[in-house]
Each structure stands twice: as structure tokens, then as C-alpha cells.
Scaffold this active site. Sequence first.
Site, PDB file in Angstrom:
ATOM      1  N   HIS A  26      -7.282  14.309   1.320  1.00 23.30           N
ATOM      2  CA  HIS A  26      -5.833  14.247   1.133  1.00 23.30           C
ATOM      3  C   HIS A  26      -5.282  12.824   1.207  1.00 23.30           C
ATOM      4  O   HIS A  26      -4.150  12.574   0.801  1.00 23.30           O
ATOM      5  CB  HIS A  26      -5.106  15.165   2.137  1.00 23.30           C
ATOM      6  N   ASP A  56     -11.885  18.745   3.038  1.00 23.34           N
ATOM      7  CA  ASP A  56     -10.999  17.590   3.144  1.00 23.34           C
ATOM      8  C   ASP A  56     -11.797  16.310   3.364  1.00 23.34           C
ATOM      9  O   ASP A  56     -11.487  15.492   4.242  1.00 23.34           O
ATOM     10  CB  ASP A  56      -9.969  17.792   4.265  1.00 23.34           C
ATOM     11  N   SER A 131      -5.189   9.677   9.437  1.00 20.60           N
ATOM     12  CA  SER A 131      -6.036  10.584   8.664  1.00 20.60           C
ATOM     13  C   SER A 131      -7.219   9.853   8.045  1.00 20.60           C
ATOM     14  O   SER A 131      -7.059   8.790   7.419  1.00 20.60           O
ATOM     15  CB  SER A 131      -5.223  11.242   7.548  1.00 20.60           C
TER      16      SER A 131
END
Length: 338
Positions: A26, A56, A131
Site C-alpha cells: 500500500h 501487503d 508503514s
Amino acid sequence: MQPEQEISMGSGFIISSDGYILTNDHVVDGAKKISVTLADHREFTAKLVGADATFDIAVLKIDAKGLPVVTIGNSNALKPGQWVLAIGSPFGFDHTVTAGIVSAVGRSLGLNDQRYTPFIQTDVPINRGNSGGPLFNMDGQVVGINSQIFSNTGGFMGVSFAIPIDVAMNAVQQIKTKGYVERGMIGVYLQPVSPNTAKGLGMSRVEGALVASVVPDSPAAKAGIKPGDVIVAYDGKTINSVYDLSPMVGLTPPGSIAKLTVIRFGKTLDFNVKVEQAPRGKHALASMEQAISGNGLGLTVQDLSAGQREQLNLKAGEGVQISTVSGPSRDAGLQSGD
């Protein structure tokens, strides 16, 4: 007038000295250009080697040699209460280190597109920009990839999640060799086991994953798994809840033989199932689920045993027992075991 370009930011870490980098899907999804800035402030344009939206995970490559690399640890050895560190760039503040403890392992977020990921839950402060960054144990080994937080405000609230490094590196290897990630599938649609369901199925305690329906001609169907069965073990590993099974099956190489232990009418049975490759992509998985999610009434039933009919004073062939309930039937007040 040129449309305004959107710039997003995330973290990552180098997994090989020749320039392979691991981050979240992402973070780079939909990017026209990916720029990487190293700790020594050198900047590179990165190539996207491959990505897997379900895990992911994204693998990048920069044109560089002799780079320092992280040490990969064993996420399976993590236990609740152990200290961990996160390094990333929250809000653009490079190389920020935060600390906390492992709150839980093997955590499912209940999301259909990430059912195969047994997340590491921590209380490490994680914010936007973290992230894709590494989660370290106290030996300096990477044990996870910081992926997301649970928040009602968009900011950190003490609950963050990381992808286990064992899962990630398995995906990395497949992406580098095949260009995609394959997962195992046995062809069942599952539901949680409620106290009423356990009682109705003659179980001594609430455990396992309840089979709501079985895909025709699937590995489970060929092995003899039936709706109403409760899967309590997979290859010797205990299934405590419905969320435990999917990650185990998904990480099983297609073509492998797995042993399923199920409870049926109060009896424990073992079945050998040949795992097949799951459809690739979120939309393929969603289509398969829609096809097997049951009938419009939202219930599945099973035949009564001779003993149950005798107890209820029913004749042969009369009556069925509800094994799973959802949708309209649940709204009408029907329950498993009726």
C-alpha cells in the site's frame, strides 16, 4: 492545467546488499515513480520487482552494490510480552525509533483481503510514514513489517500490527522467482463456532472452525469434508477459532497433503486433503466466496442421527438439524442446533 500530483511516504528496509528492498504494497501501490532515500542520504529511483496485495508486501530494487542489510529473525519465536522496536519515518521524521511489547501473535483483523496474514499485534507507537518499516526484536533481528494501526481518529491509539517476517520472506522468494505469490486452498467457507453451535453439534467446548459450505469438486469435497463439520486441527496444529485456519492453509504449498481433524456428530475424524492453488488476486477470491457462501436463506442443515430422532420421538427421515445460521435466518431468530 496539469492535475496536481499526489506524493505519499513510507518506510522500508534493505534485505540484500545488491539493492533489494522490502516494504508494504500500500506504500507503492499505483505509484508512477518510486524514490528511495538511504540513511547516508543517497537517493535512488527504485524499480517495482513485484507485489502482493493480500500480504501487503512489495519488493523494490535499486541499482546499488555493497549495501548494509538487516538480519532476518524468526517471527514464529515471538511471544506476548517480549520487547520490540520499530524504525521508520512517521510524518517524514526519518529514522525514528519507537518501542513497545508484543501484545499478541497470530492475530486476525477479520478483513477478507488479509485473511491469510497472522498479524503480530504490538503497542509500539506507529503513525503515517511508518508503514513498510522493520519491527526488531531485542537481538536486532527483523521479525515483522509494520503495516497498520487500529484507530478511531487516524492517530496511534496503542494498537498496531506487523506482518510476520516469515510470511513476508516466503512471499519475497516467490515474487523474485515466479513474479507472484501462490497460496493453498481446500475449498471451504467457514463460520465461527458459537456456544449454541458447539452445544448443538455435541461438542464439549467452543473451538475450531465451522464448515458452512464446501466447494463442489474441491480438495475438501474430495476428501469427504461436509457442511456442519468443525475443523479443530490442521496438520497437527490446533484450530482455536475460525481465524486460525486460513493462514495455515494459505501458507501450505499447493500439491501438499494436509491432515484435517474434524468433529462430526460428536465424533473426531481425520481426513487427508490435497491442497490446491487458490485463485490469484482479491477479485478472484471474492468471486469464489460468493459462489460458495450458501443459499439465500442463510442456513445449512444436516441429518439427525438415529439417537437424536429417538430422543425427539421422530420417525426415520423426519427432521433436520441447523448447523450454521446467517442473514435472514439469523434475523428471524433461528439458531445453530435447532
